[in-house]
Design a protein around this motif. Structure first.
Motif, PDB file in Angstrom:
ATOM      1  N   PHE A 249       0.878  -1.179  -0.074  1.00 35.66           N
ATOM      2  CA  PHE A 249       0.230  -0.027  -0.148  1.00 35.66           C
ATOM      3  C   PHE A 249       0.883   1.308   0.196  1.00 35.66           C
ATOM      4  O   PHE A 249       0.278   2.484   0.144  1.00 35.66           O
ATOM      5  CB  PHE A 249      -0.813   0.107   1.156  1.00 35.66           C
ATOM      6  N   SER A 250       2.025   1.160  -0.162  1.00 36.77           N
ATOM      7  CA  SER A 250       3.053   2.178   0.054  1.00 36.77           C
ATOM      8  C   SER A 250       2.843   3.349  -0.989  1.00 36.77           C
ATOM      9  O   SER A 250       3.363   4.557  -0.811  1.00 36.77           O
ATOM     10  CB  SER A 250       4.520   1.790  -0.028  1.00 36.77           C
ATOM     11  N   THR A 251       2.365   3.271  -1.918  1.00 40.16           N
ATOM     12  CA  THR A 251       1.910   4.509  -3.064  1.00 40.16           C
ATOM     13  C   THR A 251       0.468   4.603  -3.131  1.00 40.16           C
ATOM     14  O   THR A 251       0.086   5.230  -4.164  1.00 40.16           O
ATOM     15  CB  THR A 251       2.495   4.205  -4.271  1.00 40.16           C
ATOM     16  N   VAL A 252      -0.278   4.414  -2.348  1.00 38.17           N
ATOM     17  CA  VAL A 252      -1.728   4.855  -2.541  1.00 38.17           C
ATOM     18  C   VAL A 252      -1.764   6.171  -1.984  1.00 38.17           C
ATOM     19  O   VAL A 252      -1.300   6.434  -0.776  1.00 38.17           O
ATOM     20  CB  VAL A 252      -2.659   3.878  -1.293  1.00 38.17           C
ATOM     21  N   ALA A 253      -2.244   7.090  -2.913  1.00 38.16           N
ATOM     22  CA  ALA A 253      -2.442   8.499  -2.542  1.00 38.16           C
ATOM     23  C   ALA A 253      -3.784   8.912  -1.934  1.00 38.16           C
ATOM     24  O   ALA A 253      -3.648   9.963  -1.400  1.00 38.16           O
ATOM     25  CB  ALA A 253      -1.973   9.137  -4.056  1.00 38.16           C
ATOM     26  N   ALA A 254      -4.717   8.425  -2.239  1.00 30.96           N
ATOM     27  CA  ALA A 254      -6.168   8.583  -1.797  1.00 30.96           C
ATOM     28  C   ALA A 254      -6.956   7.330  -1.930  1.00 30.96           C
ATOM     29  O   ALA A 254      -6.444   6.101  -2.295  1.00 30.96           O
ATOM     30  CB  ALA A 254      -6.728   9.868  -2.797  1.00 30.96           C
ATOM     31  N   ALA A 255      -8.273   7.536  -1.498  1.00 28.28           N
ATOM     32  CA  ALA A 255      -9.026   6.546  -1.242  1.00 28.28           C
ATOM     33  C   ALA A 255     -10.496   6.877  -1.212  1.00 28.28           C
ATOM     34  O   ALA A 255     -10.837   7.941  -0.793  1.00 28.28           O
ATOM     35  CB  ALA A 255      -8.895   5.485   0.112  1.00 28.28           C
ATOM     36  N   THR A 256     -11.447   6.165  -2.161  1.00 30.53           N
ATOM     37  CA  THR A 256     -12.767   6.416  -2.050  1.00 30.53           C
ATOM     38  C   THR A 256     -13.323   5.324  -1.273  1.00 30.53           C
ATOM     39  O   THR A 256     -12.817   4.201  -0.984  1.00 30.53           O
ATOM     40  CB  THR A 256     -13.269   6.185  -3.523  1.00 30.53           C
ATOM     41  N   PRO A 257     -14.577   5.515  -0.943  1.00 29.65           N
ATOM     42  CA  PRO A 257     -15.260   4.627   0.064  1.00 29.65           C
ATOM     43  C   PRO A 257     -15.582   3.344  -0.714  1.00 29.65           C
ATOM     44  O   PRO A 257     -15.593   2.115  -0.222  1.00 29.65           O
ATOM     45  CB  PRO A 257     -16.833   5.248   0.412  1.00 29.65           C
ATOM     46  N   ALA A 258     -15.901   3.337  -1.933  1.00 28.70           N
ATOM     47  CA  ALA A 258     -16.056   2.101  -2.880  1.00 28.70           C
ATOM     48  C   ALA A 258     -14.632   1.014  -2.823  1.00 28.70           C
ATOM     49  O   ALA A 258     -14.638   0.062  -2.755  1.00 28.70           O
ATOM     50  CB  ALA A 258     -16.377   2.314  -4.221  1.00 28.70           C
ATOM     51  N   GLY A 259     -13.517   1.986  -2.982  1.00 29.14           N
ATOM     52  CA  GLY A 259     -12.276   1.145  -2.892  1.00 29.14           C
ATOM     53  C   GLY A 259     -11.958   0.570  -1.613  1.00 29.14           C
ATOM     54  O   GLY A 259     -11.562  -0.516  -1.332  1.00 29.14           O
TER      55      GLY A 259
END
Length: 472
Positions: A249-259
């Motif tokens: 997960f080291s380059t996850v920049a943002a997240a959506t509720p669906a994700g």
């Protein structure tokens, strides 16, 4: 504390939570107690008594707690797009979790490298580093500890690598009190937050005689925005029948509720199936999720909250889980979920990045090395050779490699030279933007502990492979 302190959140946050003030009553630097003596240049020899030494530690703890309060307010001001209203506040920051701002990776790498460079290839000027690495490789843990402690009392006190090696020695041998003791000294000396004790595997003594898993680990690397499209990336590890999988997960920049809902379902499926997880960048993902959540605000839905709780459960952070569960309970007016110790706690790793690029670990499946490599290692080396096959790039996952003895390390370095000289026949030579040798296979050893990294560098493995150590 300056810019570097701002970028790295402290790990001893419980004191900050206990004394947190409402946003309208934010602390200011001028309110800090007089703790100049905590960071005055000192040595162990200058502390006359154990009581004086403990006083220094208490000052360091108190200072870190106050700075936590200030930084929490500062990060909220800068990175929360909406004004806070009423009693709305962010969920409690987990102890040991990073809440650093989500910078562009290239920028973050340049700013953080002074505190915790991720590459293991940088040499140390202290001869004790190589001596301790050899002693540790030969199973002489007490002698290696004595060499490092003597060095830290004198010539190499201002070098970070010997400190990191001692941290790894204590984690590998399951000595949490000793780790915590020098962590406070480290924080005081370098004016930074102390690292958190988080052993990545069973102590070395418990590993002898066990049949450790080694081999290909199905890997899913999530990057950019975590959204519903993550289902396709996660399907690979879900479909695998191997007992261990790796998630990055080291380059996850943002997240959506669906994700968040997609990843939550995948993690719960893996946990119920008794699968073992190696998770890179878990603290980074926690830092992405926390700004999305505020007590009393149901706008993001339940999925981000439940994903945060699932990560804390998998990482076996019971206290942080319970505090976040209460925040979730208040927000959605439901009974708080209970903590159930996972049968297999996830191995949590900090992201180790390539030099100068700030890039993520290489995508694709990795070859996982066992926790302990001693004596004859021909079978392991042959398995690595077979895995390399026609691949132009070879990535060895060293997240569980607590110790490798001198003979086995020398044999590994020799085999890596052979593999580097005979790249895959797919038309690629392993040369890329990160630097590489024409006609050579690209080889990377990821998430090394600092003792093993120093040994491999001494044996010349760094000449043919990129050595990336985990970060403190």
């Amino acid at each position: 504390m300056g810019l570097f302190s701002f970028l790295k959140k402290k790990n001893d946050a419980p004191e900050a939570r206990a004394g947190a003030r409402p946003r309208s009553m934010a602390l200011h630097p001028g309110e800090l107690p007089d703790t100049a003596s905590a960071f005055a240049p000192t040595t162990r020899m200058s502390l006359d008594t154990e009581a004086e030494r403990e006083r220094q530690r208490e000052i360091a703890r108190a200072t870190a707690a106050k700075i936590d309060e200030i930084e929490l307010e500062m990060t909220s001001d800068i990175f929360d797009d909406h004004a806070w209203a009423g009693n709305r506040r962010a969920p409690a920051v987990a102890a040991g979790a990073s809440s650093a701002p989500l910078l562009d990776l290239n920028t973050a790498d340049l700013l953080v490298q002074e505190i915790s460079p991720s590459t293991a290839v940088a040499p140390s000027s202290a001869p004790a580093v190589e001596e301790a690495a050899i002693l540790y490789a030969n199973g002489q843990l007490e002698a290696a500890e004595a060499v490092l402690r003597e060095c830290l009392d004198g010539a190499c006190r201002s070098e970070r690598q010997p400190w990191w090696m001692l941290f790894d020695l204590y984690q590998a041998s399951g000595r949490e009190p000793a780790f915590e003791s020098i962590a406070i000294d480290y924080a005081s000396h370098f004016e930074t937050s102390p690292p958190a004790y988080s052993p990545i595997l069973a102590p070395l003594a418990a590993q002898r005689g066990q049949q450790a898993f080694a081999g290909v680990t199905p890997t899913a690397t999530l990057s950019g925005q975590l959204d519903a499209g993550a289902a396709a990336q996660l399907s690979h590890v879900l479909a695998s029948n191997l007992p261990l999988v790796r998630l990055d997960f080291s380059t996850v920049a943002a997240a959506t509720p669906a994700g968040c809902a997609v990843l939550l379902e995948a993690l719960q499926t893996l946990r119920r199936a008794g699968r073992e997880l190696v998770v890179a960048g878990a603290d980074h993902l926690l830092a992405v999720l926390r700004p999305m959540l505020a007590i009393g605000d149901r706008t993001p839905g339940e999925a981000p909250w439940l994903l945060l709780l699932e990560l804390l459960l998998l990482m076996n952070r019971e206290k942080d889980f319970e505090e976040t569960a209460m925040d979730y309970c208040v927000t959605f007016e439901v009974s708080p979920p209970s903590f159930e110790a996972p049968a297999r706690a996830a191995v949590s790793l900090g992201a180790s990045r390539g030099p100068g690029k700030g890039g993520p670990a290489a995508a694709g499946d990795h070859f996982l090395l066992p926790g302990l490599v001693e004596g004859a290692s021909a079978a392991l080396l042959d398995a690595i050779t077979a895995y390399a096959g026609e691949r132009a790039a070879l990535v060895l996952d060293c997240s569980r490699l607590a110790r490798i003895d001198y003979a086995a390390a020398n044999a590994l370095a020799t085999r890596l030279r052979q593999l580097a000289d005979h790249p895959g026949s797919d038309g690629k030579d392993g040369n890329d933007d990160n630097g590489g040798n024409n006609g050579k296979r690209r080889i990377e050893l990821r998430d090394l502990n600092h003792l093993v990294a120093a040994l491999l560098r001494l044996l010349g493995a760094g000449d043919v492979a990129r050595l990336y150590a985990h970060k403190y």
